[in-house]
Scaffold this motif. Structure first.
Motif, short mmCIF file in Angstrom:
data_model
loop_
_atom_site.label_atom_id
_atom_site.label_comp_id
_atom_site.label_asym_id
_atom_site.label_seq_id
_atom_site.Cartn_x
_atom_site.Cartn_y
_atom_site.Cartn_z
N THR A 73 0.83 -1.20 0.00
CA THR A 73 0.00 0.00 0.00
C THR A 73 0.87 1.26 0.00
O THR A 73 0.38 2.34 -0.32
CB THR A 73 -0.91 0.02 1.24
N GLU A 74 2.14 1.12 0.36
CA GLU A 74 3.06 2.25 0.34
C GLU A 74 3.81 2.31 -0.99
O GLU A 74 3.82 1.33 -1.73
CB GLU A 74 4.06 2.14 1.50
N PRO A 75 4.42 3.47 -1.31
CA PRO A 75 5.21 3.55 -2.54
C PRO A 75 6.33 2.52 -2.55
O PRO A 75 6.93 2.21 -1.51
CB PRO A 75 5.78 4.97 -2.49
N GLY A 76 6.60 1.96 -3.70
CA GLY A 76 7.66 0.97 -3.81
C GLY A 76 7.76 0.45 -5.23
O GLY A 76 7.01 0.87 -6.13
N LEU A 77 8.67 -0.46 -5.43
CA LEU A 77 8.93 -1.06 -6.73
C LEU A 77 8.33 -2.47 -6.75
O LEU A 77 8.69 -3.31 -5.93
CB LEU A 77 10.43 -1.11 -6.99
N VAL A 78 7.42 -2.73 -7.67
CA VAL A 78 6.81 -4.04 -7.82
C VAL A 78 7.48 -4.72 -9.01
O VAL A 78 7.31 -4.30 -10.15
CB VAL A 78 5.29 -3.93 -8.04
N ALA A 79 8.26 -5.77 -8.74
CA ALA A 79 9.01 -6.48 -9.78
C ALA A 79 8.34 -7.82 -10.02
O ALA A 79 8.41 -8.71 -9.17
CB ALA A 79 10.47 -6.65 -9.37
#
Length: 246
Positions: A73-79
């Motif tokens: 739910t927080e900003p981040g990188l989805v790989a």
């Protein structure tokens, strides 16, 4: 030897595929007055369309979707592992503010391209991938791109179940320079919804969010860890679906 296809399932698949492409511009136009002035409206449109696809897939071709793990739910990188159009919709629907790194040619696709622009997706010229990633990192750092979950397909394209394709270094560059948590994603969707063709198989298509990789890991170590986790779990999900990974 090619797999024998059930003729009734083939007809059901044809009807299913036809109606999802028929509904795409209808839903896109219905949400356009809201989407043109609000990213919330653009996201609502894409998620509504995705849920329509999930619902019709369930009763038209017997294909259910399941999201496992804990979507960020927080900003981040989805790989993520990428096998077909289905995993795109499943990942996007599971997270609050997703935007994709995608090939530039998609911007010219009717409806899809327009909504990709409204969501601030990052269009990458595959021939100039390094420069595009550098620009994207710069845009994020100066706040020109709305914060959210940045989705990248680390192999750069759709990969059929059982096929092998190397992981590209762009994911490592983004992880290192953005300094954000990476959320690996495994899937088995290609077993049921292939990257090409019309035939859809009944079953349970799974997208699974795996253990996050916190910032600060060496780039090479990060890439090795990412590939190990995503490939091992994707293979396990495909075996669970009855696919012979070997």
């Amino acid at each position: 030897m090619s797999e024998k296809k059930n003729p009734v399932q083939w007809v059901r698949s044809l009807l299913f595929v036809g109606q999802i492409y028929f509904m795409m511009p209808i839903i896109g136009l219905a949400f356009a007055p809201w989407a043109l002035f609000s990213k919330r409206g653009a996201r609502a449109c894409c998620k509504t369309y995705s849920r329509w696809v999930f619902w019709t897939a369930r009763w038209m071709v017997g294909l259910k979707v399941e999201v496992r793990g804990t979507p960020p739910t927080e900003p981040g990188l989805v790989a993520a592992k990428h096998q077909s159009f289905l995993d795109i919709m499943m990942i996007f629907t599971a997270i609050p503010s997703g935007k994709f790194i995608m090939k530039k040619s998609i911007l010219w696709t009717p409806v899809v391209g327009q909504y990709a622009k409204l969501l601030n997706c990052i269009a990458v010229d595959r021939g100039k991938r390094g420069a595009a990633i550098e620009k994207m990192v710069a845009d994020v750092k100066v706040g020109q791109v709305e914060p959210g979950q940045l989705i990248i397909y680390s192999q750069g394209t759709r990969v059929a179940p059982g096929a092998q394709k190397p992981y590209k270094g762009g994911t490592g560059i983004l992880y290192e320079q953005l300094g954000q948590t990476c959320f690996p994603v495994a899937t088995n969707v290609g077993v049921f919804w292939p990257r090409t063709g019309i035939y859809r198989k009944p079953g349970v298509a799974v997208v699974e969010f795996l253990e996050p990789i916190e910032p600060g890991v060496d780039r090479n170590e990060f890439m090795a860890l990412l590939e190990e986790r995503v490939e091992a779990r994707s293979n396990a999900l495909m075996r669970e679906a009855g696919f012979d990974v070997s």
